[in-house]
Design a protein around this motif. Structure first.
Motif, PDB file in Angstrom:
ATOM      1  N   LEU A 190       0.850  -1.201   0.000  1.00 34.44           N
ATOM      2  CA  LEU A 190       0.000   0.000   0.000  1.00 34.44           C
ATOM      3  C   LEU A 190       0.885   1.251   0.000  1.00 34.44           C
ATOM      4  O   LEU A 190       0.965   1.996   0.970  1.00 34.44           O
ATOM      5  N   ASN A 239       0.727   4.069  -1.203  1.00 36.90           N
ATOM      6  CA  ASN A 239       0.139   5.406  -1.050  1.00 36.90           C
ATOM      7  C   ASN A 239      -0.316   5.680   0.385  1.00 36.90           C
ATOM      8  O   ASN A 239      -1.050   6.613   0.642  1.00 36.90           O
ATOM      9  N   PHE A 240       0.131   4.826   1.319  1.00 39.31           N
ATOM     10  CA  PHE A 240      -0.281   4.991   2.721  1.00 39.31           C
ATOM     11  C   PHE A 240       0.901   5.345   3.619  1.00 39.31           C
ATOM     12  O   PHE A 240       2.058   5.140   3.258  1.00 39.31           O
ATOM     13  N   ALA A 253      -3.705   3.576   9.650  1.00 36.25           N
ATOM     14  CA  ALA A 253      -3.324   3.562   8.227  1.00 36.25           C
ATOM     15  C   ALA A 253      -3.858   4.838   7.602  1.00 36.25           C
ATOM     16  O   ALA A 253      -5.068   5.063   7.571  1.00 36.25           O
ATOM     17  N   GLU A 254      -2.950   5.693   7.156  1.00 34.32           N
ATOM     18  CA  GLU A 254      -3.360   7.018   6.658  1.00 34.32           C
ATOM     19  C   GLU A 254      -3.071   7.102   5.152  1.00 34.32           C
ATOM     20  O   GLU A 254      -1.903   7.007   4.736  1.00 34.32           O
ATOM     21  N   GLN A 255      -4.116   7.275   4.365  1.00 31.09           N
ATOM     22  CA  GLN A 255      -3.900   7.374   2.918  1.00 31.09           C
ATOM     23  C   GLN A 255      -3.372   8.761   2.589  1.00 31.09           C
ATOM     24  O   GLN A 255      -3.991   9.758   2.952  1.00 31.09           O
ATOM     25  N   ASN A 266      -3.967   9.102  -3.697  1.00 29.76           N
ATOM     26  CA  ASN A 266      -4.760   8.035  -4.296  1.00 29.76           C
ATOM     27  C   ASN A 266      -3.993   7.386  -5.438  1.00 29.76           C
ATOM     28  O   ASN A 266      -3.103   7.984  -6.032  1.00 29.76           O
ATOM     29  N   ASN A 279      -6.683   1.171  -6.652  1.00 25.23           N
ATOM     30  CA  ASN A 279      -6.897   1.252  -5.207  1.00 25.23           C
ATOM     31  C   ASN A 279      -7.641   0.001  -4.747  1.00 25.23           C
ATOM     32  O   ASN A 279      -8.822  -0.173  -5.037  1.00 25.23           O
TER      33      ASN A 279
END
Ligand code: NAD
Length: 523
Positions: free
Chosen positions: A138, A140-141, A475-477, A480, A484
Motif C-alpha cells: 500500500l 500510497n499509505f 493507516a493514513e492514505q 490516491n 486502489n
C-alpha cells in the motif's frame, strides 16, 4: 494535594485476620511484625463498595493524568521519587518491621524500587513514541503504531518485596499515563499505605495513585471493579483465581507468579564464584524471592568442590540479630511450607549438610544445603520460598539443561560456565543471569516476567511501559492510486494486474527485484 488512602465505608465481609475492630463500623486489619509478634499498625479492610469508589475516583484522575505531556508526567514522578528517597530510611524500617527482612535489605529494596521509578519516568516518552512502519504494497499509505494509556490499572501485590515488586507495575503504569489503584498484601499493608501517602504529597492530580487495604476479598473486589487492566503479583494458585475473576469482564491481566528457578554450573565454571552466587541467590530475603535459586545442577567433575564451597559460605551466613544476613520469615504459614518440604526431602533420602527440618525457631530458619535430592521430592518440584539449597550432580550440561527445563514454571534462571551465554538461550524461562544471579531484575531496561506457571506479560523496560497501554494501528492514505484495492472501482484488467503482482512478488520470478524496489521506496 491528592487524597489517596481510601476511606472505608462501614462493615465488610472480608476474610481479614483482624481482631476486634476499633469502631463498631469499620473492620480493620492488623499488621504484625513476624520477628517479634508486635502490632506494627492497623489499616481498614476495604469493602467491594470502597474499592469501586476508588476505581471511580481513579477514572476521573486518569483523564487529567493521561492528558499530561510525557515531560509533565516525568516531572511529577520525579517529585514522588525524591519524596521516596527522602523517606528511604523510614520506608526501610517499615519494610523491616512488617516483612521481617534486615534493615539493610529494606534499604536495598527501596534503592532498587527507585531505580525503576526513575527509569519509567524518564523512559516513557521514548518507549511510547509512535512508530512509522512499512506499508508493504500500500505504497500510497503512511502506517503508524501508537501507544495510549489504558485508563485505570489495578495492582495487587505480594509481601516478599512490598515496594520493589509492586513498583514494577505501579511506576510503569503511571509513566504510561494511567491512574492506579493498589492493593498491597495483607501482611505488608503499611508499606503500601506509606508509598501512596508520599505520592499524594508529590503528585498534583488527586487520586492518581490510591491504596485499598484488606486480604483476598479486597483483591477479588478490585478484579471486579471495572479496571482496564489488572497487574497481579503473587502465587500461581491465586493468579489463577484472579484470572478467572477478570475473565468475567474480559479485563486483561498481567501475571507475575511463582517460580522454581534453576541454576546450572558447568564443568568449566569458576567454582568459587558460582558457589558464592548460589548462596546469595538462594538465601537472600530468606529465600522468599520469586527469582530465588531453588535448584542447582552441577557438573560431576566439580560437584564435590562446589558443594564444599557452598557449605563453607552458608556457614558464614548469620540468621537474625541486628547484623544478621537473613531476617525472620514473613509468615508462619510459609515457615510451615519450608518445614514440610525439608521433612519430605529427608524422608525420601536427601541429606541436609547444614540446617535441616529441625533448625527452625519460630519464624527464623537456619539455611539448609540439601544433597542426594531426587526429582519427585517437593523441594525439587514446588516453590519452596525459603532458605534451602538443593544441589544435584549431573553427568553433562545437556542433562542439566533438560532437567532445568522439566518444570511447569519458567521465571528466572542462572548459568555459570564459559559457554554459559549459549546455554542461557536454551533455558525455558523469562530471564537468565549469566555468571551471576538475579541481575536481570536490577537492570531497569530489561523486561521482567515469566512463562508457563510463572505467568505472562512483562514489567520493567520498554516492554513494561507498553504493557500498560493499548496499541493502536493507524493507516493514513496520503495520495490516491488508480489501482486502489480498498475500493470497488477497480480497472477492468484488475485481475491480470493482481496476478502479475502475485507472480512478481511471491512467485518464482523477479521476487528479489520487486521486493528490493519496495524496500528502496522505504515501504
Ligand atoms: P498470594 O498469592 O498469597 O497473595 C498475593 C496477593 O493476592 C495479596 O495481596 C493477596 O491479598 C491477594 N489475593 C489473595 N486472594 C485473592 C483473590 N482471590 N483475588 C484477588 N487477590 C487476592 O501471594 P503472596 O504469598 O503474597 O506472595 C508470594 C508469591 O508471590 C510467591 O509465589 C512468589 O513467587 C510470588 N511473587 C512473584 C513475583 C514475580 O514477579 N513473578 C514477585 C514477587 C512474588
Amino acid at each position: 494535594m491528592a487524597v489517596t488512602t481510601v476511606p472505608p465505608s462501614g462493615p465488610t465481609s472480608s476474610t481479614s485476620s483482624a481482631s476486634a475492630p476499633p469502631s463498631p463500623r469499620t473492620e480493620t486489619l492488623k499488621s504484625i511484625a513476624p520477628a517479634t509478634g508486635e502490632v506494627v499498625g492497623e489499616v481498614p479492610v476495604h469493602s467491594a463498595a470502597d474499592v469501586q469508589a476508588a476505581v471511580a475516583r481513579a477514572r476521573v484522575a486518569s483523564a487529567s493524568w493521561g492528558a499530561l505531556s510525557f515531560a509533565e508526567r516525568e516531572e511529577e514522578l520525579v517529585r514522588w521519587r525524591k519524596a521516596l528517597a527522602e523517606a528511604a530510611d523510614e520506608l526501610a524500617d517499615l519494610i523491616h518491621r512488617e516483612n521481617g527482612k534486615p534493615r539493610l535489605d529494606g534499604l536495598v529494596e527501596v534503592f532498587m524500587a527507585l531505580s525503576h521509578l526513575d527509569h519509567a519516568a524518564h523512559r516513557a516518552a521514548k518507549a511510547l513514541r509512535a512508530e512509522k512502519v512499512s506499508v508493504g504494497l500500500l505504497a500510497n499509505f503512511r502506517a503508524t503504531v501508537s501507544y495510549h494509556p489504558l485508563g485505570v490499572v489495578g495492582v495487587i501485590g505480594p509481601w516478599n518485596y512490598p515496594i520493589f515488586t509492586p513498583m514494577g507495575s505501579i511506576a510503569y503504569a503511571l509513566a504510561a499515563g494511567n491512574a492506579v489503584v493498589f492493593k498491597p498484601s495483607e501482611l505488608t499493608p503499611l508499606v503500601g499505605v506509606k508509598l501512596v501517602e508520599l505520592a499524594a504529597r508529590s503528585l498534583s492530580i488527586p487520586d492518581v495513585l490510591q491504596v485499598v487495604t484488606g486480604a483476598g476479598a479486597t483483591g477479588a473486589a478490585l478484579c471486579k471493579a471495572g479496571v482496564d487492566k489488572l497487574a497481579f503479583t503473587g502465587s500461581t494458585a491465586t493468579g489463577k483465581k484472579v484470572m478467572a475473576a477478570c475473565a468475567e469482564t474480559l479485563t486483561p491481566v498481567l501475571m507475575e507468579l511463582g517460580g522454581k528457578d534453576p541454576m546450572i554450573v558447568a564443568e568449566d565454571a569458576d567454582v568459587d564464584a558460582a558457589a558464592e552466587a548460589a548462596v546469595f541467590g538462594a538465601l537472600t530475603n530468606t529465600g522468599q524471592a520469586c527469582i530465588s535459586i531453588e535448584r542447582i545442577y552441577v557438573a560431576e567433575p566439580i560437584y564435590d568442590r562446589f558443594v564444599d564451597k557452598v557449605v563453607a559460605e552458608v556457614g558464614k551466613v548469620k540468621v537474625g540479630g541486628d547484623d544478621g544476613h537473613l531476617g525472620a520469615m514473613t509468615s508462619s504459614q510459609q515457615v510451615g511450607i519450608v518445614k514440610d518440604h525439608l521433612e519430605d526431602a529427608v524422608r525420601r533420602g536427601a541429606r541436609a549438610l547444614t540446617g535441616g527440618p529441625d533448625a527452625i525457631t519460630g519464624n527464623f530458619i537456619q539455611p539448609t544445603v540439601l544433597v542426594d535430592v531426587t526429582d519427585e521430592m517437593k523441594v525439587m518440584k514446588d516453590e519452596t520460598f525459603g532458605p534451602v539449597i538443593p544441589i544435584v550432580k549431573v553427568k553433562s550440561t545437556e542433562e542439566a539443561v533438560r532437567r532445568a527445563n522439566e518444570t511447569p514454571f519458567g521465571l528466572g534462571s542462572a548459568v555459570f560456565g564459559k559457554r554459559a551465554r549459549e546455554l542461557a538461550d536454551r533455558i525455558k524461562a523469562g530471564m537468565t543471569s549469566v555468571n551471576s544471579v538475579m541481575a536481570f531484575s536490577a537492570i531497569t531496561a530489561l523486561p521482567f516476567g515469566g512463562v508457563g506457571e510463572s505467568g505472562f506479560g512483562r514489567i520493567h523496560g520498554d516492554h513494561g511501559i507498553r504493557e500498560f497501554t493499548r496499541t493502536k494501528a493507524t493507516a493514513e492514505q496520503v495520495f490516491n492510486l488508480p489501482m486502489n484495492m480498498m475500493s470497488f472501482r477497480l480497472p477492468r484488467n484488475a485481475a491480470d494486474r493482481v496476478r502479475g503482482m502475485i507472480k512478481q512478488l511471491y512467485g518464482s520470478g523477479a521476487v528479489a527485484r520487486a521486493k528490493d524496489l519496495l524496500g528502496k521506496l522505504g515501504r
